[in-house]
Design an enzyme around this catalytic site. Sequence first.
Site, short mmCIF file in Angstrom:
data_model
loop_
_atom_site.label_atom_id
_atom_site.label_comp_id
_atom_site.label_asym_id
_atom_site.label_seq_id
_atom_site.Cartn_x
_atom_site.Cartn_y
_atom_site.Cartn_z
N TYR A 137 50.84 47.48 39.59
CA TYR A 137 50.01 48.35 38.77
C TYR A 137 50.91 49.38 38.08
CZ TYR A 137 46.28 46.41 41.71
OH TYR A 137 45.43 45.57 42.39
N HIS A 180 50.05 39.74 46.99
CA HIS A 180 49.12 39.92 45.87
C HIS A 180 48.68 38.58 45.25
CE1 HIS A 180 48.22 42.96 42.38
NE2 HIS A 180 47.21 42.16 42.61
N SER A 207 36.76 44.47 42.39
CA SER A 207 35.85 44.34 41.23
C SER A 207 34.40 44.09 41.67
CB SER A 207 36.31 43.22 40.29
OG SER A 207 37.57 43.53 39.75
N LEU A 241 31.90 45.68 40.97
CA LEU A 241 30.98 46.01 39.88
C LEU A 241 31.21 45.12 38.66
CD1 LEU A 241 31.08 49.90 40.26
CD2 LEU A 241 29.29 48.32 41.01
N GLY A 242 31.79 43.94 38.91
CA GLY A 242 31.98 42.99 37.82
C GLY A 242 32.81 43.55 36.69
#
Length: 340
Positions: A60, A126, A205, A207-208
């Site tokens: 990130y 990852h 994710s 919450l899409g």
Amino acid sequence: MTRVPRVKLGSQGLEVSAQGLGCMGMSAFYGTPKPEPDMINLIHHAINAGVTFLDTSDFYGPKTNEILLGKALKGGMREKVELATKFGIKYDGAWEVNGDPAYVRAACEASLERLDVDCIDLYYQHRIDTRVPIEITMDELKKLVEEGKIKYVGLSEASASTIRRAHAVHPITAVQLEWSLWSRDVEQEIIPTCRELGIGIVAYSPLGRGIFSYGSKMLEKLEDNDQRKNFPRLQPENLEHNKILYERVNELARKKGCTTSQLALAWIHHQGNDVVPIPGTTKIENLEQNLGALSVKLPPEEMAELESIASADSVKGDRYGAGITTYLDSDTPPLSSWKH
């Protein structure tokens, strides 16, 4: 303010807040990195609210998100959190996934330095390197545990067979995967495998990617350099279909007196105490709203209604664009093939 319960993640002894905080969007992929003082303030607010399970990765930024967390955890904050980071994806003009033992060790030591900590609580691979038998990668992770550099080992986007093989070398504490009302394919094989082996499930994710926060209006809010603009599910030809799911969940949320995102998160929370969602946000008000999902109770008939709305064919398009590996292409060669 909602009190955040504590849960056991996996069967190896790790205990975390029942809702975590995904930190990626603070520094990477979702538009311009956010101002550092604001993000440190947000992280402190989360910790003080009881959200102690923080999720980052060396990818990130790359690297800048770990540096941000290192700064945020100064002054006695480190002792209050369960810190998860990841290794395995390199970007030097092109994606490369690396599970080679020497790289595993170098990546871990670099993360410890950036985070400015002595030990990482949960260290994930990852993405799975399909050139290296998973046993070889796991053997190095096992050594890092024995040396006290990491406490627990996790995998992200790993297939059921890869999880089994890894777990046979050293216990896997958690598997991170995309799981939400708009990504339910993991329920077929991966979730049952984790439960059989006593492995915790971390839903990213949930919450899409923001669709359950804003619906299709989300696209109007995205900056030009927001990676979500490239996701197949958010392309115009698929979005027209996909926004129906949001609208139907939104309708149920209105009846229930909560927000759409709270209902979507509550659905994940109701999957069991072995599941911890890690919604990301860059705003304190969104963090507070996400915590409100912990108070939303869903009786079996409402769970069934949500699941019938969010059936396998309710979403069109792949989760990722071309070139990004997922659990679907994560099987590694047999150990007997390794000559290095």
